[in-house]
Scaffold this active site. Structure first.
Site, PDB file in Angstrom:
ATOM      1  N   HIS A 128     -19.633  15.016  47.777  1.00 54.39           N
ATOM      2  CA  HIS A 128     -20.084  15.231  46.309  1.00 54.39           C
ATOM      3  C   HIS A 128     -21.414  15.746  46.541  1.00 54.39           C
ATOM      4  CE1 HIS A 128     -21.230  14.365  42.150  1.00 54.39           C
ATOM      5  NE2 HIS A 128     -22.412  14.117  42.672  1.00 54.39           N
ATOM      6  N   ASN A 171     -12.233  16.889  48.691  1.00 59.15           N
ATOM      7  CA  ASN A 171     -13.370  18.016  49.176  1.00 59.15           C
ATOM      8  C   ASN A 171     -14.282  17.289  49.833  1.00 59.15           C
ATOM      9  OD1 ASN A 171     -14.329  16.846  46.998  1.00 59.15           O
ATOM     10  ND2 ASN A 171     -14.145  18.569  45.760  1.00 59.15           N
ATOM     11  N   LYS A 199     -17.739  11.433  51.041  1.00 66.19           N
ATOM     12  CA  LYS A 199     -16.600  10.747  50.555  1.00 66.19           C
ATOM     13  C   LYS A 199     -15.754   9.920  51.482  1.00 66.19           C
ATOM     14  CE  LYS A 199     -16.222  13.942  46.466  1.00 66.19           C
ATOM     15  NZ  LYS A 199     -15.288  14.688  45.493  1.00 66.19           N
ATOM     16  N   ARG A 203     -25.215  22.956  47.416  1.00 72.31           N
ATOM     17  CA  ARG A 203     -23.948  23.252  46.547  1.00 72.31           C
ATOM     18  C   ARG A 203     -23.198  24.257  47.463  1.00 72.31           C
ATOM     19  NH1 ARG A 203     -21.409  20.225  42.484  1.00 72.31           N
ATOM     20  NH2 ARG A 203     -20.108  22.024  42.066  1.00 72.31           N
TER      21      ARG A 203
HETATM   22  N1  UDP Z   1     -11.442  17.133  40.963  1.00 73.98           N
HETATM   23  C1  UDP Z   1     -10.047  17.484  41.216  1.00 73.98           C
HETATM   24  N2  UDP Z   1      -9.425  18.126  40.635  1.00 73.98           N
HETATM   25  C2  UDP Z   1      -9.962  19.200  39.644  1.00 73.98           C
HETATM   26  C3  UDP Z   1     -11.300  19.050  39.350  1.00 73.98           C
HETATM   27  C4  UDP Z   1     -11.805  17.873  40.232  1.00 73.98           C
HETATM   28  O1  UDP Z   1      -9.262  16.872  42.007  1.00 73.98           O
HETATM   29  O2  UDP Z   1      -9.460  20.061  38.896  1.00 73.98           O
HETATM   30  C5  UDP Z   1     -12.062  16.323  41.696  1.00 73.98           C
HETATM   31  C6  UDP Z   1     -12.560  16.824  42.969  1.00 73.98           C
HETATM   32  O3  UDP Z   1     -12.646  15.843  44.225  1.00 73.98           O
HETATM   33  C7  UDP Z   1     -14.350  16.976  42.704  1.00 73.98           C
HETATM   34  C8  UDP Z   1     -14.152  15.814  41.722  1.00 73.98           C
HETATM   35  O4  UDP Z   1     -13.012  15.451  41.053  1.00 73.98           O
HETATM   36  O5  UDP Z   1     -15.327  16.812  43.882  1.00 73.98           O
HETATM   37  C9  UDP Z   1     -15.629  15.893  40.724  1.00 73.98           C
HETATM   38  O6  UDP Z   1     -15.139  17.056  39.898  1.00 73.98           O
HETATM   39  P1  UDP Z   1     -16.284  18.266  39.499  1.00 73.98           P
HETATM   40  O7  UDP Z   1     -15.773  19.178  38.289  1.00 73.98           O
HETATM   41  O8  UDP Z   1     -17.571  17.375  38.836  1.00 73.98           O
HETATM   42  O9  UDP Z   1     -16.380  19.085  40.812  1.00 73.98           O
HETATM   43  P2  UDP Z   1     -17.750  19.136  41.868  1.00 73.98           P
HETATM   44  O10 UDP Z   1     -19.134  18.777  41.033  1.00 73.98           O
HETATM   45  O11 UDP Z   1     -17.443  17.895  42.615  1.00 73.98           O
HETATM   46  O12 UDP Z   1     -17.598  20.271  42.628  1.00 73.98           O
HETATM   47 MG    MG Z   2     -19.452  17.581  39.881  1.00 72.27          MG
END
Ligand code: UDP
Ligand code: MG
Length: 167
Positions: free
Chosen positions: A125, A122, A10, A91
């Site tokens: 992705h 974070n 990202k 992951r």
């Molecule tokens: N995110 C956030 N706050 C939250 C949940 C998600 O800022 O409470 C952001 C974070 O950057 C995350 C992205 O939205 O990576 C996508 O969320 P997802 O639940 O798909 O998490 P991931 O699969 O990336 O772990």
């Molecule tokens: Mg996700």
């Protein structure tokens, strides 16, 4: 049976010059890179990518985040990794979504942060299951950009399509 997974570095990862670190961490998995490119992310692409989260209060912010509006870096690096248990391996290396909860040695635990606005920056992705991976890989890549045949594809003849070629 191999699995494929979409990885995005990202805009915060690029701004912090973490590309090399992230790729070396991912190389620990011994998975194969089958596609890679830099992408300037449109609003449409970002919204399509995060379509499952469109009702969340943070949706608008993560769209800006993925587009690079928060980091003055309007690009992401997109990669497809392939191999046994690719999704779980990647992951696990990435760590939890919330960088404060992510294992400290994981990519997100090492390099992520929570903004004052509450967004999890974070760094990477990683697709979370095979059907999400397929949807995302087809969204980010064309069949020609992937060096192996991951999903069914077909040949079509397109006429009068405007595209750039070397002058
Ligand atoms: N995110 C956030 N706050 C939250 C949940 C998600 O800022 O409470 C952001 C974070 O950057 C995350 C992205 O939205 O990576 C996508 O969320 P997802 O639940 O798909 O998490 P991931 O699969 O990336 O772990
Ligand atoms: Mg996700």
């Amino acid at each position: 049976m191999g699995q494929s997974v979409l990885i995005l570095i990202k805009p915060d990862g690029l701004k912090k010059s973490l590309t090399g670190n992230i790729l070396s961490r991912l190389s620990e998995t011994k998975l194969e890179i089958v596609a890679a490119k830099m992408v300037r992310v449109s609003k449409e692409l970002a919204e399509e990518h995060y379509q499952q989260l469109k009702d969340k209060p943070f949706f608008a912010e993560i769209i800006k985040y993925l587009q690079g509006d928060l980091h003055d870096r309007k690009k992401v690096m997109a990669l497809v990794y392939w191999g046994a248990e690719a999704i779980k391996k990647c992951r696990d290396l990435a760590g939890s979504t919330n960088p404060e909860e992510a294992e400290s040695t994981s990519i997100r635990g090492s390099y992520g942060r929570i903004t004052t606005g509450g967004i999890y920056e974070n760094v990477v992705h990683v697709s979370s299951n095979p059907s999400e991976a397929e949807r995302e890989i087809k969204l980010w890549f064309t069949p020609d950009e992937i060096i192996v045949d991951l999903y069914a594809a077909k040949d079509i003849i397109q006429k009068e399509i405007k595209k750039k070629v070397w002058a």
